[in-house]
Each structure stands twice: as structure tokens, then as C-alpha cells.
Write a protein that holds these residues in place. Structure first.
Motif, PDB file in Angstrom:
ATOM      1  N   ASP A 225       0.920  -1.308   0.123  1.00  0.00           N
ATOM      2  CA  ASP A 225      -0.131  -0.172  -0.087  1.00  0.00           C
ATOM      3  C   ASP A 225       0.843   1.232  -0.016  1.00  0.00           C
ATOM      4  N   GLU A 228       2.346   1.850  -3.495  1.00  0.00           N
ATOM      5  CA  GLU A 228       1.393   2.170  -4.416  1.00  0.00           C
ATOM      6  C   GLU A 228       1.101   3.902  -4.178  1.00  0.00           C
ATOM      7  N   LEU A 229       0.995   3.977  -2.636  1.00  0.00           N
ATOM      8  CA  LEU A 229       0.671   5.553  -2.492  1.00  0.00           C
ATOM      9  C   LEU A 229       2.183   6.465  -3.064  1.00  0.00           C
ATOM     10  N   THR A 230       3.221   5.921  -2.703  1.00  0.00           N
ATOM     11  CA  THR A 230       4.418   6.757  -3.083  1.00  0.00           C
ATOM     12  C   THR A 230       4.631   6.761  -4.755  1.00  0.00           C
ATOM     13  N   ARG A 231       4.496   5.752  -5.253  1.00  0.00           N
ATOM     14  CA  ARG A 231       4.205   5.919  -6.867  1.00  0.00           C
ATOM     15  C   ARG A 231       3.143   6.558  -7.284  1.00  0.00           C
ATOM     16  N   THR A 232       2.140   6.600  -6.662  1.00  0.00           N
ATOM     17  CA  THR A 232       0.974   7.736  -7.000  1.00  0.00           C
ATOM     18  C   THR A 232       1.508   9.204  -6.810  1.00  0.00           C
ATOM     19  N   SER A 233       2.038   9.465  -5.734  1.00  0.00           N
ATOM     20  CA  SER A 233       2.661  10.723  -5.662  1.00  0.00           C
ATOM     21  C   SER A 233       3.654  11.164  -6.435  1.00  0.00           C
ATOM     22  N   ASP A 235       3.946  10.274  -9.586  1.00  0.00           N
ATOM     23  CA  ASP A 235       3.194  10.568 -10.877  1.00  0.00           C
ATOM     24  C   ASP A 235       2.741  11.713 -10.556  1.00  0.00           C
ATOM     25  N   GLU A 236       2.091  12.174  -9.613  1.00  0.00           N
ATOM     26  CA  GLU A 236       1.559  13.528  -9.426  1.00  0.00           C
ATOM     27  C   GLU A 236       2.540  14.509  -9.696  1.00  0.00           C
TER      28      GLU A 236
END
Length: 608
Positions: A225, A228-233, A235-236
Motif C-alpha cells: 500500500d 502504491e501511495l508513493t508511486r501515485t505521489s 506520478d502527481e
């Protein structure tokens, strides 16, 4: 001379019309009263035509000549006419008005007495029946009206200069504001990329390593989790970086420069022409912004310092480089003072292995040339990389760091040299980061094999070995660079771009060790590493130290034959300013001051 006429304002044409009306009126009067003249009619008519044309022509060239000719010719014909007709002194009213209106500086101090006192006294001498006081009053009034008209013209000119300077100042302030905003956006984008991007990458790598060692399923789930959160951040953040791109970076180079030139010409009230030679090709974002800044600064300086009214911009897409040349018709200067703007232009160009040069002479305008080497990249401006290292963690770490760059794409990973050779056939990368010590096939052998089969593929050795012998072997095998794994990731990315543009790099610590060795050995090794133009003798180590480009060698050959800059420009289909810029760069590299010293040094070095 007629270029001056084209710049006339309404008041200049008004005075020409007044002179023309007075001339025509007198000629008609001569024809009507021709029987009363003591001279032939054609002589008097020619005299009047001379009084109309000669002072007018002198006015375009020299004010002092104008006042002398106006006084002698116009005053002479008035004296002659008054000697026949006492009331003809009025013919001097228009010349008196024009002499005052065309005053310059404090010239009225002597033109006034000559016009108001001397000419009436001469008229009185040849026509005693005239009223001297009345005549002087009439001439003085005409001179006063003319001087008032002169003050009106001066006021109009000064207001026009003020308006022009205000327009240029507003344009300059607008450019400064725009450049400042763009620079700040670029700085913020770079800072976010270099700090947040690399930090997130390191966090992701750490979480991945922890997940592989975690035995508890709940812990692995929580780490997934977090990943996933780090990768999403991450990408942002990348999305924010793309949004920070300036509008000029999104336009093609020609369209961006044309837009800037038209906008500047419209706001500053000057003529800016843009020509494009050669077929346009894609260039890097940094090169595009460098050309854009160079054009902005050059146009502003041409108007602000050189008072130019026309600028000609030439953008040339050459095989080995892209060149932007800005030439103006301003005042120019024999001594160029390098300020902040020029320093910033040169700094941007030097970062891309390019150069900015300026040629200027008094009253001959200024030529600014910005040349950047053409980056040998694919059309989509993405560099395809291959990572070769026997340590999986190193390959993964490098891949994650390099793929965070917008112009990098890691297309393959290999654990030894043989895998790298086999993968090149299919992947055709643009650059390979190669380790030295690997099983099956080491980096030096793999580099030599790759260079023999695919010479266009760049190979950079990335290793922990600092031995001089390893570096020499690697470079002799055909490597394009030798770097250490201890360097910062941002430096590695910039070094990769330099190598792609055709440069050859070596870690400073390795270079220092090479210099500590025997000088002749070093020169021999350097000749193998960075060979120059094959037309120069191989036995000359000085040829290598000068590091001359093929074009500079060509210019040097022509200079040695006694050819002048203009002749060289015509022969090579270049502009005179471009040849001068090449010569300046040539002199700087050779450490000489002029062509004579350059030819002498070249003869000693065996270059010609």
C-alpha cells in the motif's frame, strides 16, 4: 542621402513645399517682368533654381554648408531683385524663415545677425530707396516665426523620442518580467525534479527491498500500500512538472522565434525579419529555450543600446549544428562591455557545448551568433538507454533514477557483457552504461565488440575502478566516457546528454591521474580518445591540445592562404559575421590575438 528623405516628418515636407512655392512664384514673376532685367532671363531663372536646389541638397548633408549657400545664393538674388524693384526685398522673407526653422544648436547666434542685419544692409547699399528699418523688421519677424517653428519641431522630435524610449522600456520590462517568470518556473521545476523526484525514487527502492525481506503477510500488504501511495505521489509530481513547462517550450523552435520577433517588432516599432535556412529538425528543450532567450536579449539590446531600426534574424539548421544569427543596423561599438544579459546567454550556450559570439564595429551594427551542436537523438527526443551491471540492485536503482528524466528511456538491462552484445541487435539503444568487472564477458571486451558492430551506439563506462590503466584500456576500446558510480544522479544525467551530443567525458579524478603520468603517453592516449580532423599530421600533439573543429580547421586553412573574411564567407556560403565568429573562437583556442599569430602557431603545430 535619399534615405534621410524617407525619414522626414510632416514639418520637413512642409518646409520643402514652402521653398518650392516661393521658387515657382519668383520664376513666374521673372517671366512676366523679363524685359526689365539687366541679365538674361535664363541666367536669372537658373539663379533661382540654384537658390531652390543647392541649399536643400546641402541641408541633407551638412548644416554649415546649408547656411552658407542659403545666405549667399538666396541673399544674392534678393539683393539683385531689390536693386531693380525696391519692394523685392520681400523675396528674402522665405529664406529667412527657412534659415531659422533649420537652426541647429546655437547656430542662431550668428545666422540671426547675418539674416536680420547683414543682408538688409547689403540690400540698402544696392537699393538706397528702400526703408532699412521696415525691411529689418519684416526679416526679423520672418526669422522669429521660423525659429518658433523650429522650437515646435524640436518639441515634436523630443516627444517622439520619449514615446519611442517608453515603448522600448515597456517592451524591455515585459521581456525581463517574462524571462524572470520563465526562469523561476524552470528553477522550481528543476528543484522539484532533483529533490522530490529523487527522494521518492529512493523511498520506493527502500520499500521494495523491505517488502522482499518481510515475512509477515500483513507487513507485506502494508508495504505494498505504501509503495502504491508513493508511486501515485511521484506520478502527481511529474504531472506538476509538465504543467510548469513554459508555452515557448511547447511550440516548435521556428514558430516560437517568429512569434517573439513579431511581438517585439510590433511593440518596439522596429522591423524584425526572420529567415530560416535548411530543413527544421527536432532539438532539445534546453536548446530551444537557449535560442529563445538569446533572441530576446539580442533584440532588446539592439534597440536599447544600439538604437537600431531594423534587425535581421537568421536561423540555420546545419548538419552538425543549429545556428541563430541576429544582425542589426544600429550604431555598434568597437568595445563590447559584457553585462549580465550577455553573460547569461554565454552560460546557457556553454551548458549545451555551444557558444555565443558577438561582432560589432562603430557605425556598422552588431552581429550576435548563437551556435549549438546538433544533438544526435531520435525524432521523439527520447534517449534509449541500456544498463549493464552484474548487480541487480544497481541496475534497478539506476533504471528508476534515469527513467525519472523526461528524455530518458531504459530499454534493456543486462547482467554481463555478452547479454549486452546480444541485446544490442534487437534494441539498438542510443547509449549503454557499462560496468567493467562482470562474469562471462567484461565491460572492455563488450565495449570493443559493440563499437566494432555498431559504431553509432555510445558506450559510457560506469564503474568503481579509478585505475589509470583501466581508463586507458576502456577509452582505447572505443568507450565514449569513463565515469564513477559515486557521482550524483543529476550529474550522471547531464553527462549522458553531453555524450549523446557528441562529447567525450572522463571523471575528474581519472583525468588528474592521467596528467600525473608521462606527457607524451597522455597525448598519445588522448589522440586515440578524441581524434580530430584527419587532415592534420598525426605526429603533432599540439593539434590535439587546440581541439579545433573541422569548420575551424577549414577557416584556418583559408586564412593561411591570405584570404579575407568576406572572401572566406563567399566561398563557404556563410555570412561575414559568422566567419568572424569562427575566427574569434579559433584565436581563443590557440591563444593568439590575430591571424598572423594564428598562422605562425599553426605552422609550428603542423596544422597547415
Amino acid at each position: 542621402m535619399f534615405d534621410i528623405v524617407k525619414q522626414w516628418k510632416w514639418y520637413d515636407w512642409a518646409m520643402l513645399l514652402l521653398r518650392m512655392v516661393a521658387c515657382i512664384s519668383l520664376i513666374l514673376t521673372f517671366i512676366e517682368l523679363r524685359d526689365q532685367f539687366t541679365l538674361a532671363l535664363w541666367v536669372v531663372v537658373l539663379w533661382e533654381l540654384a537658390a531652390f536646389s543647392v541649399p536643400w541638397l546641402c541641408l541633407l548633408l551638412n548644416h554649415k554648408a546649408y547656411w552658407v549657400t542659403e545666405t549667399v545664393i538666396s541673399g544674392g538674388i534678393s539683393i539683385y531683385l531689390t536693386s531693380i524693384f525696391p519692394a523685392a526685398y520681400l523675396s528674402f522673407i522665405v529664406p529667412a524663415f527657412l534659415m531659422a526653422a533649420n537652426s541647429s544648436g546655437i547656430a542662431y547666434r550668428w545666422t540671426g545677425p547675418v539674416t536680420i542685419v547683414l543682408i538688409p544692409l547689403l540690400i540698402k547699399l544696392y537699393a538706397p530707396s528702400t526703408n532699412l528699418i521696415l525691411m529689418m523688421v519684416h526679416v526679423a519677424l520672418a526669422f522669429a516665426f521660423g525659429f518658433a517653428f523650429h522650437l515646435l519641431m524640436v518639441n515634436h522630435r523630443q516627444n517622439e523620442i520619449i514615446r519611442t524610449q517608453n515603448t522600448v522600456l515597456e517592451q524591455y520590462l515585459s521581456q525581463v518580467e517574462r524571462v524572470t517568470l520563465l526562469e523561476e518556473r524552470e528553477r522550481l521545476s528543476k528543484e522539484l525534479h532533483d529533490t522530490m523526484g529523487h527522494t521518492y525514487t529512493a523511498v520506493i527502492m527502500g520499500l521494495e527491498s523491505l517488502r522482499s525481506t518481510a515475512a509477515d503477510a500483513a507487513a507485506q500488504h502494508k508495504l505494498s500500500d505504501l509503495l502504491e501511495l508513493t508511486r501515485t505521489s511521484l506520478d502527481e509530481i511529474r504531472g506538476y512538472l509538465h504543467e510548469l513547462d513554459s508555452p515557448q517550450e511547447q511550440l516548435p523552435l521556428v514558430q516560437s522565434l517568429r512569434q517573439a520577433a513579431e511581438e517585439f517588432g510590433r511593440n518596439a516599432g522596429v522591423k524584425v525579419g526572420l529567415r530560416v535556412l535548411g530543413d527544421e529538425y527536432q532539438i532539445s528543450r534546453q536548446a530551444k529555450m537557449t535560442f529563445y532567450r538569446c533572441l530576446q536579449e539580442s533584440l532588446t539590446n539592439s534597440v536599447r543600446h544600439g538604437h537600431a531600426t531594423r534587425m535581421d534574424v537568421l536561423l540555420q539548421f546545419e548538419l552538425q549544428q543549429t545556428r541563430l544569427e541576429i544582425q542589426d543596423n544600429g550604431r555598434g561599438t568597437a568595445r563590447i562591455q559584457e553585462g549580465f544579459g550577455l553573460s547569461a546567454m554565454k552560460e546557457r550556450a556553454s551548458r549545451l557545448q555551444g557558444q555565443v559570439s558577438i561582432h560589432s564595429d562603430s557605425e556598422e551594427g552588431t552581429v550576435v551568433t548563437c551556435s549549438l551542436p546538433r544533438a544526435l537523438k531520435p525524432a521523439d527526443d527520447v534517449i534509449k538507454l541500456m544498463l549493464v551491471d552484474n548487480e541487480p540492485f544497481v541496475r534497478d536503482s539506476l533504471g528508476m533514477i534515469l527513467e525519472s528524466e523526461r528524455d530518458f528511456e531504459v530499454v534493456g538491462r543486462a547482467e554481463h557483457g555478452l547479454d549486452a552484445v546480444n541485446m544490442c541487435e534487437e534494441l539498438q539503444p542510443h547509449l549503454i552504461l557499462m560496468d567493467l568487472e562482470m562474469p562471462v564477458m567484461d565491460g572492455i571486451t563488450a565495449t570493443q565488440s559493440i563499437k566494432q558492430r555498431w559504431p553509432s551506439i555510445k558506450v559510457v563506462i560506469l564503474t568503481t575502478f579509478e585505475q589509470k590503466g583501466k581508463a586507458v584500456q576502456a577509452m582505447r576500446s572505443g568507450a565514449d566516457g569513463y565515469l564513477l558510480k559515486t557521482m550524483e544522479p543529476r550529474e550522471l544525467a547531464e553527462h549522458i546528454r553531453i555524450v549523446i551530443r557528441g562529447g567525450t567525458l572522463m571523471d575528474p579524478s581519472i583525468s588528474a591521474k592521467l596528467f600525473e603520468g608521462d606527457a607524451s603517453d597522455f597525448l598519445e592516449e588522448k589522440t586515440v580518445i578524441a581524434p580530430l580532423d584527419t587532415s592534420a599530421p598525426e605526429s603533432s600533439p599540439l593539434r590535439v591540445l587546440y581541439d579545433l573543429t573541422p569548420r575551424e580547421m577549414e577557416i584556418l586553412q583559408h586564412l593561411s592562404k591570405g584570404m579575407r573574411y568576406k572572401s572566406i564567407a563567399m566561398k563557404l556560403y556563410l555570412s561575414d559575421g559568422t566567419v568572424r565568429n569562427y575566427a574569434s573562437a579559433l584565436y581563443a583556442k590557440m591563444g593568439v590575438r590575430n591571424r598572423e599569430e594564428a598562422i605562425e602557431a599553426a605552422n609550428k603545430a603542423g596544422l597547415i
